[in-house]
Design a protein around this motif. Structure first.
Motif, mmCIF file in Angstrom:
data_model
loop_
_atom_site.group_PDB
_atom_site.id
_atom_site.type_symbol
_atom_site.label_atom_id
_atom_site.label_comp_id
_atom_site.label_asym_id
_atom_site.label_seq_id
_atom_site.Cartn_x
_atom_site.Cartn_y
_atom_site.Cartn_z
ATOM 1 N N ASP A 295 11.805 -9.909 10.528
ATOM 2 C CA ASP A 295 11.326 -10.702 9.405
ATOM 3 C C ASP A 295 12.299 -10.538 8.248
ATOM 4 O O ASP A 295 12.325 -9.500 7.580
ATOM 5 C CB ASP A 295 9.925 -10.260 8.992
ATOM 6 C CG ASP A 295 9.381 -11.073 7.820
ATOM 7 O OD1 ASP A 295 9.928 -12.171 7.584
ATOM 8 O OD2 ASP A 295 8.440 -10.615 7.146
ATOM 9 N N GLU B 113 19.474 -3.366 7.191
ATOM 10 C CA GLU B 113 18.581 -3.803 8.267
ATOM 11 C C GLU B 113 19.344 -4.651 9.288
ATOM 12 O O GLU B 113 19.131 -4.521 10.505
ATOM 13 C CB GLU B 113 17.415 -4.604 7.691
ATOM 14 C CG GLU B 113 16.387 -3.799 6.917
ATOM 15 C CD GLU B 113 16.824 -3.528 5.484
ATOM 16 O OE1 GLU B 113 17.932 -3.970 5.119
ATOM 17 O OE2 GLU B 113 16.078 -2.864 4.746
ATOM 18 N N ALA C 293 12.301 -11.856 5.439
ATOM 19 C CA ALA C 293 11.700 -11.852 4.108
ATOM 20 C C ALA C 293 11.499 -10.436 3.588
ATOM 21 O O ALA C 293 11.596 -10.184 2.382
ATOM 22 C CB ALA C 293 10.372 -12.604 4.134
ATOM 23 N N SER C 294 11.213 -9.507 4.486
ATOM 24 C CA SER C 294 11.029 -8.103 4.089
ATOM 25 C C SER C 294 12.172 -7.206 4.532
ATOM 26 O O SER C 294 12.221 -6.044 4.131
ATOM 27 C CB SER C 294 9.705 -7.574 4.655
ATOM 28 O OG SER C 294 9.666 -7.747 6.055
ATOM 29 N N ASN C 295 13.064 -7.693 5.371
ATOM 30 C CA ASN C 295 14.230 -6.920 5.832
ATOM 31 C C ASN C 295 15.472 -7.771 5.577
ATOM 32 O O ASN C 295 16.077 -8.310 6.503
ATOM 33 C CB ASN C 295 14.112 -6.578 7.317
ATOM 34 C CG ASN C 295 12.879 -5.765 7.619
ATOM 35 O OD1 ASN C 295 12.838 -4.558 7.447
ATOM 36 N ND2 ASN C 295 11.827 -6.450 8.073
ATOM 37 N N ARG C 296 15.815 -7.922 4.324
ATOM 38 C CA ARG C 296 16.849 -8.868 3.945
ATOM 39 C C ARG C 296 18.175 -8.210 3.588
ATOM 40 O O ARG C 296 19.130 -8.892 3.241
ATOM 41 C CB ARG C 296 16.377 -9.710 2.763
ATOM 42 C CG ARG C 296 15.976 -8.911 1.547
ATOM 43 C CD ARG C 296 15.209 -9.786 0.542
ATOM 44 N NE ARG C 296 15.952 -10.973 0.187
ATOM 45 C CZ ARG C 296 16.718 -11.076 -0.891
ATOM 46 N NH1 ARG C 296 16.856 -10.032 -1.701
ATOM 47 N NH2 ARG C 296 17.352 -12.186 -1.158
#
Length: 629
Positions: free
Chosen positions: A99, A108, A101-104
């Motif tokens: 995702d 990551e 959006a949370s691992n940008r």
């Protein structure tokens, strides 16, 4: 056992179960069948159209082992092998969803790419699925560029985003891009019908249509709203309950509003708007529903053949077809535009219902057939003020102006004193254009300017006067003398009057019209109808008139003109036809005004003092400054 929502329970497991994305399914199916597999895929589209679903089906197609464990890459995954079941349950070790959006961040992405050096543990391919990839930072995008361009043969990238404009072009160029389209309301309706049939939930067709429209192209939103509606309706879907849950306006109000606007019934419009306020219905939702209905009406008006294919089981479709036949196409387009722009005005007004009423009444104010509505008489009179100004402008009284400008002033007519004999050749050229000798226009002074410009040698010049170069200065400095002088020419101003052919009936009709105007018995559109008409015959109280423009020949205007004539003791009945008009009060007024203008210009041009200024000092007369007294 916990309840599984419909959006997850009925998520497609194969390409054949997907709806509304046939173009994507066909491309991926052919690629899998022919083994022409790209190393990176990018799926774009709004929320709830199947981006993650396509990614999981693609991962199953690449890693499916078949029911017997001997299968290969296929476009129809079996769904029973360990790989298919693990991907559906989210436990497959070679399928990774990130995702963004949370691992940008870059850390990551680097952690994900470190797994790329290892071959698949259980499946045939490693599949990295990055959802909402546009949320990654620039450094994260740069970190994955090299691996994305040349990944190992066992690695596939699947990217998904709702905003492809934010994805760098360096990433777009490395991916095979598919755009998943929003679902059509009809497609959503069919899918909801199948789902509720499988769930054994009773539902009214109109309730499902409301849910399909409220989903706005998202199948997930449609299924989520259906879950909410089932709970709201205690296990069943009814139109009233769904409409109350969505807060949408009953389209019966919308149809009533459009019908009232089509009939020009302002009272019904205001009463329906008050009813919406009483029931607490949204003004913005009202305009939105009206826009949707008007769009369907416009389609039916543009393609009448579609009216025959209207679904008889849908009462809204039948009512829409009826309104499409009742409302003219131009008013449909106007009302559609007013509704669209009116939604932006609701937040500016202190009361949204008052703003809604103003938006709806705006069509009546700008309705093309204004004469048909008594309530719009003031607006009609105001609109026709400019139309009446044309013949009235010819009667404006102003003092004779003789301004004298410097040599750099605007272009004007040529000097008269030295060029009066030149006007003679212009008369034979205009003689054939006149309809009758009585209205033969005199040569315009401006023609002297053109003659001097083209044939300067023909103008006789007195030996005692200065050189001709001084006289020609106004013409030589004018940028476009003919174009600039044409609007002020008495001939151009009397273009319509030149076609005047006086008749005996015209003399009588002119006197009658002037009498009615002086007594203020006719005004606005009725006055314009009388001025533009030609009296053809009078037969036992029945007068036959003729006009050229259909826009002034309105039924209410004819009736008011007949009543005015009857009250004045002239005629009890009138009939108005369309045709060529050669003698009307408006033409007589225009011809008289043109003649006065010509006389005024002749006086100024022939004045000895004006001629001396032009001859000695190069003075010029400003075009349009001469007005008849």
């Amino acid at each position: 056992m916990s309840y599984l929502v419909l959006a997850r329970k009925y998520r497609p497991k194969t390409f054949s179960e997907m709806v509304g994305q046939e173009h994507v399914v066909q491309a991926l199916t052919n690629a899998l069948t022919q083994q022409r597999l790209h190393h990176a895929y990018l799926f774009t589209g709004t929320r709830g159209v199947g981006k993650t679903t396509v990614s999981r089906i693609l991962a199953k197609s690449l890693n499916c082992q078949g029911p017997d464990g001997q299968g290969g890459i296929t476009a129809q995954p079996c769904g029973v092998c360990p790989a298919c079941q693990d991907i559906d349950s989210g436990r497959f070790p070679d399928y990774t969803e990130l995702d963004a959006a949370s691992n940008r961040g870059v850390d990551e992405v680097q952690g994900l790419l470190e797994q790329a050096v290892y071959k698949p543990v259980q499946g045939r391919f490693k599949v990295f699925m990055i959802d909402e990839v546009h949320m990654l930072t620039n450094t994260a995008f740069n970190a994955m560029l090299k691996t994305l361009e040349e990944p190992p043969e066992y690695l596939k990238f699947v990217l998904a985003t709702t905003d492809p404009q934010k994805v760098p072009v360096t990433v777009l160029s490395r991916c095979l891009q598919f755009n998943l389209r929003p679902m059509a309301p009809e497609t959503v309706l069919e899918h909801l019908t199948r789902v509720l049939g499988a769930e054994s939930v009773p539902a009214e067709p109109q309730a499902l249509r409301l849910l399909a429209r409220a989903a706005r192209g998202s199948m997930r939103d449609a299924l989520s709203l259906t879950d909410q509606a089932i709970a709201f309706g205690s296990g069943q879907l009814q139109e009233a309950g769904v409409r109350q849950m969505l807060g949408s306006v009953d389209r019966s109000h919308v149809f009533r509003l459009i019908a009232a606007l089509a009939a020009g019934d302002g009272r019904s419009v205001v009463e329906t708007s008050d009813a919406l306020r009483t029931h607490g219905l949204s003004a913005a939702s009202t305009l939105e529903e009206m826009s949707a209905v008007l769009q369907r009406m416009a389609v039916l008006q543009a393609v009448p053949q579609m009216a025959a294919a209207v679904d008889e089981t849908d009462p809204e479709a039948a009512e829409t077809a009826r309104l499409a036949a009742a409302l003219p196409a131009d008013e449909t387009q106007l009302l559609y535009s007013i509704c669209l722009h009116g939604r932006t005005e609701l937040g500016l007004a202190p009361d949204e219902y008052a703003a809604l009423t103003m938006v709806l009444l705006r069509l009546l104010a700008f309705k093309p057939a204004q004469a048909a509505q008594p309530a719009t008489a003031p607006a009609e009179k105001k609109t026709l003020t400019q139309a009446e100004a044309a013949p009235a402008a010819a009667q404006v009284v102003a003092p004779v102006a003789v301004p004298v400008a410097a040599p750099v002033a605007a272009p004007v007519a040529a000097p008269v004193a030295a060029a009066v004999p030149v006007a003679a050749p212009a008369a034979p050229q205009r003689a054939p254009q006149a309809a009758a000798p009585a209205v033969q226009p005199q040569p315009a002074p401006e023609n002297l300017s053109a003659d001097l410009d083209t044939k300067p040698a023909e103008a006789p010049v007195s030996k005692a006067q200065p050189a001709p170069e001084t006289v020609a200065i106004p013409v030589r400095t004018a940028p476009e003398p003919s174009a600039r002088l044409q609007p002020q020419s008495p001939t151009g101003r009397a273009g319509a009057a030149a076609r005047l052919v006086p008749t005996e009936e015209g003399d009588h009709w002119y006197a009658v019209v002037q009498e009615l105007i002086a007594a203020e018995a006719i005004t606005a559109l009725v006055r314009e109808l009388a001025l533009q008409s030609q009296l053809l015959a009078r037969e036992d109280g029945h007068w036959r008139l003729r006009v050229e423009r259909e826009s002034v020949n309105q039924p209410q205007a004819r009736e008011r003109l007949r009543a005015a004539l009857e009250a004045a003791g002239h005629a009890t009945q009138i009939s108005v036809e369309l045709g060529v008009v050669i003698d009307s009060p408006a033409r007589r007024n225009a011809h008289a005004a043109a003649e006065r203008q010509r006389q005024a210009e002749d006086i100024v041009h022939n004045d000895p003092y004006v001629q001396q200024l032009v001859r000695d000092f190069g003075a010029k007369i400003v075009p349009g400054s001469i007005k008849p007294a």
